[in-house]
Design a protein around this motif. Structure first.
Motif, PDB file in Angstrom:
ATOM      1  N   TRP A   1     -46.288  36.221-116.277  1.00 27.91           N
ATOM      2  CA  TRP A   1     -46.365  35.183-117.308  1.00 27.91           C
ATOM      3  C   TRP A   1     -46.932  33.932-116.650  1.00 27.91           C
ATOM      4  CZ3 TRP A   1     -44.166  35.537-122.424  1.00 27.91           C
ATOM      5  CH2 TRP A   1     -43.548  36.769-122.697  1.00 27.91           C
ATOM      6  N   GLU A   2     -47.703  33.121-117.435  1.00 25.08           N
ATOM      7  CA  GLU A   2     -48.325  31.954-116.826  1.00 25.08           C
ATOM      8  C   GLU A   2     -48.519  30.820-117.829  1.00 25.08           C
ATOM      9  OE1 GLU A   2     -52.064  33.316-115.316  1.00 25.08           O
ATOM     10  OE2 GLU A   2     -53.076  33.168-117.244  1.00 25.08           O
ATOM     11  N   ILE A   3     -48.658  29.622-117.277  1.00 25.79           N
ATOM     12  CA  ILE A   3     -48.977  28.437-118.061  1.00 25.79           C
ATOM     13  C   ILE A   3     -49.759  27.483-117.160  1.00 25.79           C
ATOM     14  CG2 ILE A   3     -46.834  27.245-117.445  1.00 25.79           C
ATOM     15  CD1 ILE A   3     -46.848  25.958-120.211  1.00 25.79           C
ATOM     16  N   PHE A   4     -50.678  26.715-117.766  1.00 20.63           N
ATOM     17  CA  PHE A   4     -51.435  25.718-117.009  1.00 20.63           C
ATOM     18  C   PHE A   4     -51.028  24.333-117.478  1.00 20.63           C
ATOM     19  CE2 PHE A   4     -55.152  22.929-116.429  1.00 20.63           C
ATOM     20  CZ  PHE A   4     -55.285  23.040-115.037  1.00 20.63           C
ATOM     21  N   LEU A   5     -50.723  23.459-116.510  1.00 19.28           N
ATOM     22  CA  LEU A   5     -50.321  22.082-116.798  1.00 19.28           C
ATOM     23  C   LEU A   5     -51.371  21.152-116.200  1.00 19.28           C
ATOM     24  CD1 LEU A   5     -46.562  22.460-115.791  1.00 19.28           C
ATOM     25  CD2 LEU A   5     -47.510  22.588-118.097  1.00 19.28           C
ATOM     26  N   SER A   6     -52.169  20.574-117.058  1.00 18.49           N
ATOM     27  CA  SER A   6     -53.291  19.754-116.582  1.00 18.49           C
ATOM     28  C   SER A   6     -52.813  18.405-116.069  1.00 18.49           C
ATOM     29  CB  SER A   6     -54.303  19.545-117.707  1.00 18.49           C
ATOM     30  OG  SER A   6     -53.747  18.715-118.715  1.00 18.49           O
ATOM     31  N   ASP A   7     -53.568  17.865-115.106  1.00 18.47           N
ATOM     32  CA  ASP A   7     -53.247  16.540-114.582  1.00 18.47           C
ATOM     33  C   ASP A   7     -53.351  15.478-115.671  1.00 18.47           C
ATOM     34  OD1 ASP A   7     -52.794  17.586-112.101  1.00 18.47           O
ATOM     35  OD2 ASP A   7     -54.695  16.926-111.228  1.00 18.47           O
ATOM     36  N   ASP A   8     -54.284  15.667-116.585  1.00 24.75           N
ATOM     37  CA  ASP A   8     -54.477  14.678-117.645  1.00 24.75           C
ATOM     38  C   ASP A   8     -53.185  14.426-118.405  1.00 24.75           C
ATOM     39  OD1 ASP A   8     -57.111  14.394-117.004  1.00 24.75           O
ATOM     40  OD2 ASP A   8     -57.853  15.762-118.555  1.00 24.75           O
ATOM     41  N   GLU A   9     -52.416  15.480-118.617  1.00 24.32           N
ATOM     42  CA  GLU A   9     -51.204  15.357-119.422  1.00 24.32           C
ATOM     43  C   GLU A   9     -49.942  15.231-118.584  1.00 24.32           C
ATOM     44  OE1 GLU A   9     -49.006  17.603-123.216  1.00 24.32           O
ATOM     45  OE2 GLU A   9     -50.854  18.410-122.343  1.00 24.32           O
ATOM     46  N   TYR A  10     -49.937  15.828-117.394  1.00 23.38           N
ATOM     47  CA  TYR A  10     -48.668  15.955-116.678  1.00 23.38           C
ATOM     48  C   TYR A  10     -48.631  15.303-115.293  1.00 23.38           C
ATOM     49  CZ  TYR A  10     -47.355  19.280-120.298  1.00 23.38           C
ATOM     50  OH  TYR A  10     -47.049  19.854-121.499  1.00 23.38           O
ATOM     51  N   LYS A  11     -49.707  14.667-114.880  1.00 28.45           N
ATOM     52  CA  LYS A  11     -49.747  14.118-113.526  1.00 28.45           C
ATOM     53  C   LYS A  11     -48.608  13.151-113.249  1.00 28.45           C
ATOM     54  CE  LYS A  11     -52.845  11.986-110.156  1.00 28.45           C
ATOM     55  NZ  LYS A  11     -54.207  11.455-109.900  1.00 28.45           N
ATOM     56  N   ASP A  12     -48.236  12.351-114.220  1.00 29.66           N
ATOM     57  CA  ASP A  12     -47.178  11.360-114.032  1.00 29.66           C
ATOM     58  C   ASP A  12     -45.811  11.872-114.483  1.00 29.66           C
ATOM     59  OD1 ASP A  12     -48.997   9.490-113.029  1.00 29.66           O
ATOM     60  OD2 ASP A  12     -49.538   8.831-115.053  1.00 29.66           O
ATOM     61  N   LYS A  13     -45.788  13.096-115.010  1.00 35.03           N
ATOM     62  CA  LYS A  13     -44.528  13.672-115.479  1.00 35.03           C
ATOM     63  C   LYS A  13     -43.994  14.731-114.517  1.00 35.03           C
ATOM     64  CE  LYS A  13     -45.873  13.075-120.352  1.00 35.03           C
ATOM     65  NZ  LYS A  13     -46.157  13.781-121.627  1.00 35.03           N
ATOM     66  N   LEU A  14     -44.908  15.606-114.072  1.00 34.73           N
ATOM     67  CA  LEU A  14     -44.532  16.650-113.129  1.00 34.73           C
ATOM     68  C   LEU A  14     -44.870  16.157-111.723  1.00 34.73           C
ATOM     69  CD1 LEU A  14     -43.435  19.593-112.933  1.00 34.73           C
ATOM     70  CD2 LEU A  14     -45.828  20.336-112.874  1.00 34.73           C
TER      71      LEU A  14
END
Length: 655
Positions: free
Chosen positions: A98-111
C-alpha cells in the motif's frame, strides 16, 4: 559436491550426506528464485529502501509504503493531519503493498522530523491504529506503548573511516547502553560513547557488542522481545545519537557488533508486527520458552524483511557485525528441546526454511562487507554452522562457546577446589570442532542476571560487600580474586579463537542485574554498573580490572588465539597444576592451595625463558612472590621454577 568437504573433515557426518546435499540444493534454489525475481540478493535485501518513508527528489515529496496484503483499508495518520483516519488513505499496489505520496507543497511544514505517525488498518481483527513495520524511530507514550515517528533524512556527518579487516581476533566487550551508567536511571548512547568507550579502549578490547538496540516495549526483556526492527531504541536517544556512538567507537579502532534478534518477535500487537494487516503475515507460531511469536521463514517476504533489516543496520549505522541471537530456536522445529547426544539429533526435525534464511543472511552481509563479523549463538553445536554455505554450512564466522560458562558454573557449584581435575578442565576448554571458530567466555550477561551468579559471586559471595578493602585481610577474597583471574585467563587462552566479556565482569561487579519491574517496585538499583568500584584506589576490584587489561594485552601482542595448536606439557591432578605451550609461549597454572619452590616439567626443548605475566603481581591483587627479572633455563628440557599457589604464569623464550 562441496558438502563432502564437511564429511572429509568429520567422517561421522557421512550418514547425513544427503541432508547436507539437500541443504546446498535448497539454498541454491532459493537464491536462484531471488535472482530471477529481484535481480540479485542485494536488491532483494533492499525492502527498507522501498517501504516506510522514502523521499522522491524528482516529485519533491515523501512516499509512504507498507506491506499489508490482507488489509482492506489503510490510511496514514498522525499529528500532521490531526490523526484524521480518513484524510490520507493509501492506495493498494502490487503484491500487497500500500502507498501514498505526500508532496512538499502540501506537507513540508506539517510532516517534519519528530512528527508522530501511525497507520489506520482495517483487517480481520478490526480497525486498529498500528505502527508501520519499517518505521525508523518510535517514542514511548506517557501512558504505555509507542508512537511511530517520522525521522526524515539523517543529517549526521560521519567523521571516522573504519574497517574491521585488521581484527583477526575478536576481543568482545558485551554491553548494554541503558545500564552502563552508575546512576539509577537509563543511560544514553552519547553517555556510553563519552564514558564507556574510553574504558573499553583502555582495557584493550577491539569489539563492542551492543545489546537491546532494536526497539522493544519491555525494558526488562534485555532487548530480546523486539517490536520495531528498523528503529534504534529511543530509550537511549535518537538514531543520530547511535550513529555518534558507532562513529566514536570507530575513531578508537573498535568494531561495533549488533546483537540482532531474528529468532522471534514480541507478541505485543500495539507496538509490534503481530496481526499487522489483520493476519499473522509475518509469523507461523509461538516460541514457548519466550512467549513470543516465531517468524514464518517459508515466506519469501519474511526472508526479505529480515535480510533487509541486516542491510539497513550495516548501511545506515555502519555496524561491523552481528551476533545472531537464539539460533538454536531457529534451527529446529522443537526449538532445541532435546539432548544433543549424537549426530542424528542435528539433522532431525530441522527448520529448513530458517536454515536457508541464515545462509542467505550470511552470504548477504559478507557480500556487503567481506570483513563483517558474524557470530552464531547456538547451544546445539550444529556441525557446519561456522563453515561456508557452499559446503552445506550456515556461513557464520564464529559461534559462541556456550558450554564453557556452563562448565565453570557446574564446577564451582558441585566441586571443591581440591577435587578439580586438570585433564577434565583442559579437555572441556579445547573440546570443539577445530575447523569452526569459537568465541570463548567464562560468563556473559546470562550469568549476571537475577537467579544466577557471576564468577565473582560464586567465588566470594557476600565477602564482596564487606571485605574488598585493601586494608582488610580475607582468605575468601584472596582465593576469589586469584581464581577469578585464572579462570578467565585460561578460558580466553584455550577456549576459542575469540574472547568475550560482559561489562563490569572484568572487575568482578558485585551485584546481579535486575531490570525495573513490578516485583522490585520498578527500581533501577540493579540495572546499572558501579564503575566507581574499579576506580577506587582502596578497593580490590581495581586488581581484577588491571589483570584483565594485562591479559588482553598479552593475547593481542602474541596473537595467542589465532594459534590453533596447543600442546599440553604437564598435568598433575593431585597438585592441581596444568602447563601447556601455545603461540610459542608456555602457560603454567597452579590451581592448588600449595606453593612449590622447585616445580619442574619438561618443555621439550632447551631454551632460556623470562616470565612475562604473573597473576601473582601485587598490582593485580597477588602477593609478589615471583621475580620476573630472573632467567629460567630448561637444561635437558627440564624447567624448574617457583610456582606459588593459585597463580598463573606465562613464560617467553629469550631472543
Amino acid at each position: 559436491m562441496h558438502a563432502l568437504t564437511l564429511i572429509e573433515k568429520d567422517p561421522l557426518l557421512k550418514p547425513f550426506e544427503q541432508q547436507l546435499v539437500n541443504r546446498i540444493e535448497w539454498y541454491q534454489n532459493t537464491k536462484d528464485y531471488i535472482e530471477k525475481h529481484f535481480g540479485s540478493l542485494d536488491r532483494f535485501a533492499s525492502a527498507h529502501e522501498f517501504f516506510g518513508f522514502q523521499y522522491d527528489e524528482k516529485k519533491q515529496g515523501w512516499w509512504f509504503r507498507d506491506w499489508l496484503p490482507n488489509a482492506s483499508y489503510v490510511s496514514l495518520i498522525g499529528d500532521f493531519n490531526g490523526w484524521d483516519r480518513g484524510a490520507n488513505p493509501l492506495r493498494r499496489g502490487n503484491y500487497g503493498a500500500w502507498e501514498i505520496f505526500l508532496s512538499d507543497d502540501e506537507y513540508k511544514d506539517k510532516l517534519v522530523p519528530g512528527s508522530k505517525v501511525k497507520m489506520h488498518v482495517h483487517g480481520e481483527n478490526g480497525q486498529l491504529d498500528r505502527i508501520p513495520a519499517y518505521i525508523r524511530q518510535v517514542v514511548q507514550k506517557e501512558d504505555h506503548g509507542f508512537d511511530g515517528v517520522f525521522a526524515g533524512i539523517s543529517q549526521y556527518q560521519w567523521k571516522n573511516e573504519f574497517s574491521a579487516k585488521d581484527i583477526k581476533t575478536p576481543l568482545i566487550y558485551e554491553a548494554h547502553v541503558g545500564m552502563a551508567t552508575e546512576e539509577e536511571r537509563v543511560g544514553t548512547y552519547r553517555e556510553f560513547a563519552e564514558n564507556i568507550l574510553p574504558r573499553i579502549k583502555k582495557l584493550g578490547y577491539n569489539c563492542v557488542q551492543l545489546m537491546a538496540i532494536q526497539e522493544h516495549p519491555y525494558y526488562g526483556s534485555f532487548g530480546y522481545q523486539v517490536s520495531n526492527y528498523f528503529a534504534p531504541s529511543s530509550r537511549f536517544g535518537s538514531p543520530d545519537d547511535l550513529r555518534y556512538l558507532i562513529d566514536t567507537a570507530h575513531g578508537m579502532g573498535i568494531a561495533v557488533i549488533l546483537d540482532v534478534v531474528h529468532s522471534h518477535a514480541v507478541k505485543n500487537r500495539d507496538e509490534g508486527l503481530a496481526e499487522l494487516d489483520g493476519t499473522e503475515q509475518y509469523f507461523d507460531g509461538w516460541q514457548p520458552d519466550w512467549d513470543s511469536r516465531t517468524f514464518d521463514y517459508k515466506k519469501i517476504e519474511v526472508k526479505r524483511f529480515l535480510a533487509s533489516n541486516l542491510k539497513y543496520w550495516m548501511k545506515e549505522f555502519k555496524f561491523d557485525g552481528f551476533r545472531f541471537d537464539g539460533v538454536t530456536s531457529m534451527l529446529y522445529q522443537h526449538f532445541g528441546h532435546v539432548e544433543f547426544t549424537d549426530y542424528s539429533k542435528y539433522f532431525t526435525d530441522t527448520n529448513n526454511d530458517a536454515i536457508i534464511y541464515l545462509q542467505l543472511a550470511n552470504e548477504l552481509i559478507h557480500n556487503l562487507n567481506p570483513d563483517v563479523i558474524s557470530i552464531c549463538e547456538d547451544m546445539s553445536g550444529m556441525p557446519g554452522a561456522v563453515r561456508p554455505v557452499e559446503e552445506g554450512g550456515l556461513g557464520f564466522d564464529y559461534r559462541l562457546a556456550m558450554g564453557l560458562p556452563d562448565f565453570w558454573f557446574t564446577l564451582l557449584e558441585t566441586k571443591k577446589d581440591e577435587d578439580w581435575h586438570m585433564g577434565d578442565l583442559y579437555w572441556n576448554l579445547i573440546n570443539r570442532r577445530k575447523d569452526e571458530k569459537n568465541i570463548a567466555y567464562a560468563e556473559s550477561h546470562d550469568q549476571a542476571l537475577v537467579g544466577d551468579k557471576t564468577l565473582a559471586f560464586w567465588l566470594m559471595d557476600s565477602a564482596m560487600y564487606t571485605e574488598m578493602s585493601i586494608f582488610n585481610e580475607s582468605l575468601v577474597v584472596d582465593r576469589g580474586i586469584a581464581l577469578h583471574k585464572m579462570i578467565r585467563f585460561i578460558t580466553a587462552v584455550l577456549g576459542g579463537e575469540g574472547y568475550m566479556n560482559f561489562m563490569g565482569n572484568e572487575f568482578g561487579h558485585p551485584e546481579w542485574i535486575d531490570f525495573p519491574r513490578a516485583e522490585n517496585d520498578w527500581s533501577y538499583k540493579y540495572a546499572r554498573r558501579q564503575w566507581s568500584l574499579a576506580d577506587t584506589d582502596h578497593l580490590k576490584y581495581q586488581f581484577l580490572e588491571k589483570f584483565d587489561q594485562e591479559m588482553i594485552s598479552l593475547i593481542k601482542e602474541f596473537n595467542v588465539l589465532n594459534t590453533s595448536e596447543d600442546y599440553k606439557l604437564y598435568e598433575d591432578n593431585e597438585r592441581k597444576i596444568l602447563a601447556f605451550r601455545k603461540a610459542d609461549l608456555i602457560f603454567v597454572f597452579n590451581f592448588g592451595q600449595e606453593s612449590f619452590t622447585d616445580f619442574s616439567f619438561d618443555t621439550l626443548e632447551k631454551a632460556d625463558y623470562n616470565i612475562i605475566l604473573s597473576s601473582d603481581d601485587k598490582d593485580v591483587g597477588g602477593f609478589d612472590r615471583i621475580d620476573k627479572e630472573m632467567v629460567y633455563s630448561s637444561k635437558n628440557h627440564d624447567l624448574t621454577l617457583y610456582l606459588p599457589s593459585r597463580t598463573a604464569l606465562v613464560l617467553k623464550k629469550k631472543a
